[in-house]
Design a protein around this motif. Structure first.
Motif, mmCIF file in Angstrom:
data_model
loop_
_atom_site.group_PDB
_atom_site.id
_atom_site.type_symbol
_atom_site.label_atom_id
_atom_site.label_comp_id
_atom_site.label_asym_id
_atom_site.label_seq_id
_atom_site.Cartn_x
_atom_site.Cartn_y
_atom_site.Cartn_z
ATOM 1 N N VAL A 149 0.745 -1.090 -0.066
ATOM 2 C CA VAL A 149 -0.017 0.034 0.046
ATOM 3 C C VAL A 149 0.798 1.215 -0.034
ATOM 4 C CG1 VAL A 149 -1.602 1.345 1.304
ATOM 5 C CG2 VAL A 149 -1.881 -1.144 1.053
ATOM 6 N N GLN A 150 1.958 1.180 0.803
ATOM 7 C CA GLN A 150 2.811 2.552 0.824
ATOM 8 C C GLN A 150 3.566 2.693 -0.415
ATOM 9 O OE1 GLN A 150 3.402 4.611 3.159
ATOM 10 N NE2 GLN A 150 4.651 5.666 2.022
ATOM 11 N N ARG A 151 3.905 1.445 -0.918
ATOM 12 C CA ARG A 151 4.680 1.767 -2.574
ATOM 13 C C ARG A 151 3.523 2.243 -3.419
ATOM 14 N NH1 ARG A 151 6.548 -3.965 -1.816
ATOM 15 N NH2 ARG A 151 8.394 -3.557 -0.396
ATOM 16 N N ALA A 152 2.438 1.679 -3.418
ATOM 17 C CA ALA A 152 1.618 2.210 -4.398
ATOM 18 C C ALA A 152 1.181 3.823 -4.329
ATOM 19 C CB ALA A 152 0.131 1.262 -4.152
ATOM 20 N N LEU A 153 0.967 4.084 -2.916
ATOM 21 C CA LEU A 153 0.791 5.739 -2.558
ATOM 22 C C LEU A 153 1.897 6.354 -3.054
ATOM 23 C CD1 LEU A 153 -0.941 5.132 0.792
ATOM 24 C CD2 LEU A 153 -1.876 5.883 -1.136
ATOM 25 N N THR A 154 3.200 5.799 -2.908
ATOM 26 C CA THR A 154 4.182 6.571 -3.347
ATOM 27 C C THR A 154 4.396 6.914 -4.956
ATOM 28 O OG1 THR A 154 5.692 5.597 -1.467
ATOM 29 C CG2 THR A 154 6.979 6.587 -3.253
#
Lengths: 189, 345
Positions: free
Chosen positions: A28-33
């Protein structure tokens, strides 16, 4: 607030039973980045950009995107919160109540609004959000960022930024949080 | 239309039937409409295509305009009906009149009447939802709701907390004095029931002749005849209008004497604690139950009560017409929207 959330959020007449973890917290964090990068790239920077998180699922995501944007560009992007209950097209068909406060920072006239939501499904929430935004001024453009696009659109709406395209059955349920994305079912009580 | 869940009501006729949970639910939904009222375009499309009739068989400024503003800000169509200028004057009965209006396709009636129980009667005659906007000496539920809303709003501001973080527990132990013509006051009855349900300590202050014949079933902590003794110990001083049109004058030796004993003069206002609030449902008889300069004090919430009134009435109309009921307290399983469908839909 805690009390109220507890009362308003359990799925109607059923319990959410998780089946598959589709994305982890890190995913999720990677996608948001990535979405943050795409927002900067598409708009050639962050001038006039305002994030608007849809209550309640889009709110934590929009704050997370804002903090990534700030890390990358050093710009503080305003974040607004929007509850679309009063703009829904199913008022009177099923019970609709506002879930949390709307808080839009200033006039949106001339701003570039990025709507943020957790799941894009029928598109009706986004339709309601577009109508709601119009009451806060004429935005220069509105873009849509979602964590999960699960299909089954009922309106001609498409996202500009997607965390994960995820084909689903219409009776499944997708649960999105900063801790990950879980696919599951709603089991009647 | 959704099936009614347990405890919900298709009409808003009294505070008595609402209960603490129902009151809390309405106050919470009102928060969202206060936000709508602050916008540059304070209007939402929620009740487009619905028709609300205000049927007033008694004079009113603020309640009628407040309901009409509320309905219009929800995008409902509003028909305004005054008994004085209607066929009732030609001898048509209230029932025939109401059924005629209902036959034109109406979703809600907002009813004010000089007789207690008239809104309940209208509710039996028509399929539409009915909101009691004051019936005789009986009840005026939306006034009590907006008063509770205003108190909660001020308490939240003082505590420096967000409104949505301020539940109705802020009413527990709150000391409220309701002063004046309780006998003729539907506002007092609704307010006592609401505050009592929420756990406040309510004291009635009035001359014996202006108290109702019986106080049985009123959730009161005290009744007093001595305003000066009560004022230093209250958090809220709620003044009632002396209802001369209902013959309140006949219960008093003179209005001047009433004013001398029960009016909130500036001398009496000085007896109040620093944080105490002054409220009045309006219209004010300046110089009788409230002195001019007291009404103008910052602690006086009279105009704030009026502006909150619109938001609270929007909440009531939205809940009645949008989901078909009020007063569930959000407790009914199957009533509320699901997280997944609302957020993802």
């Amino acid at each position: 607030m805690a009390e109220r959330e507890r009362r308003l959020t359990p799925p109607r007449g059923g319990v959410f039973v998780p089946r598959v973890q589709v994305l982890t917290a890190q995913d999720v964090q990677r996608a948001l980045t990535r979405i943050a990068h795409e927002i900067i790239e598409r708009n050639h920077g962050l001038e006039d950009v305002v994030l608007v998180g849809l209550q309640t699922g889009g709110v934590p995501l929009s704050f997370r995107i804002a903090s990534v944007l700030e890390e990358m560009e050093g710009t503080v992007v305003p974040v607004g919160l929007l509850d679309v209950a009063f703009y829904r097209d199913d008022i009177g068909i099923r019970p609709v109540l506002p879930e949390a406060a709307t808080d839009i920072p200033g006039d949106l006239a001339g701003q570039l609004v990025v709507l943020v939501d957790d799941v894009l499904f029928t598109g009706r929430t986004v339709r309601a959000a577009l109508n709601a935004l119009a009451d806060y001024g004429r935005a220069r453009a509105v873009q849509l960022a979602v964590m999960v696009d699960r299909g089954h659109r009922e309106l001609p709406i498409r996202p500009d930024y997607v965390g994960k395209n995820m084909p689903t059955r219409i009776d499944e349920q997708v649960d999105v949080s900063l801790d990950g994305v879980v696919l599951g079912d709603v089991v009647p009580r | 239309m959704t099936e009614l869940s347990k405890g919900g009501h298709r009409h808003l006729l009294s505070i008595a039937e609402l209960g603490a949970d129902g009151i809390e639910e309405i106050l919470e939904v009102s928060d969202a409409f206060v936000e709508v009222g602050r916008r540059s375009i304070p209007k939402v499309p929620s009740l487009r295509g619905r028709t609300v009739v205000t049927l007033f068989a008694e004079q009113s400024t603020r309640t009628r305009l407040s309901f009409e503003t509320a309905a219009k800000r929800l995008s409902a169509d509003v028909l305004s009906f005054s008994v004085d200028t209607s066929s009732v004057k030609k001898g048509e009965s209230l029932r025939d009149t109401v059924e005629t209006v209902a036959a034109m396709g109406v979703d809600a009636f907002v009813v004010r009447h000089t007789s207690a129980g008239a809104p309940a009667a209208v509710a039996r005659w028509v399929d539409a939802s009915v909101v009691n906007a004051g019936d005789g000496w009986h009840e005026h539920p939306t006034q009590a709701l907006l008063d509770c809303y205003t108190i909660r709003q001020v308490l939240a501001e003082r505590a420096g907390r967000a409104l949505e973080d301020t539940g109705v527990e802020c009413f527990v132990g709150l000391r409220v004095a309701i002063v004046g013509d309780v006998r003729h006051s539907r506002v007092a009855r609704s307010l006592v029931l609401a505050l009592g349900a929420l756990g406040a300590e309510v004291t009635l202050v009035a001359p014996g002749s202006l108290l109702p014949p019986s106080l049985e079933g009123w959730p009161l902590s005290k009744v007093s005849y001595d305003l000066d003794a009560v004022l230093p110990h209250v958090d809220v001083c709620y003044l009632l209008r002396l209802q001369s049109e209902r013959g309140a004058g006949a219960f008093l030796p003179s209005v001047r004497e009433y004013s001398a004993w029960y009016g909130l003069t500036s001398r009496r206002a000085a007896l109040l604690g620093d944080d105490a609030l002054v409220m009045h449902p309006g219209p004010m008889n300046r110089g009788i139950e409230i002195a001019d300069d007291v009404a103008a004090l910052p602690r006086s919430l009279v105009l704030r009560q009026v502006s909150n009134g619109v938001a609270v009435r929007m909440a009531v109309l939205f809940m009645l017409l949008g989901q078909g009921q009020v007063g569930t307290g959000g407790s009914g399983p199957g009533l509320l929207p699901t997280l997944g469908t609302v957020v993802g839909g």
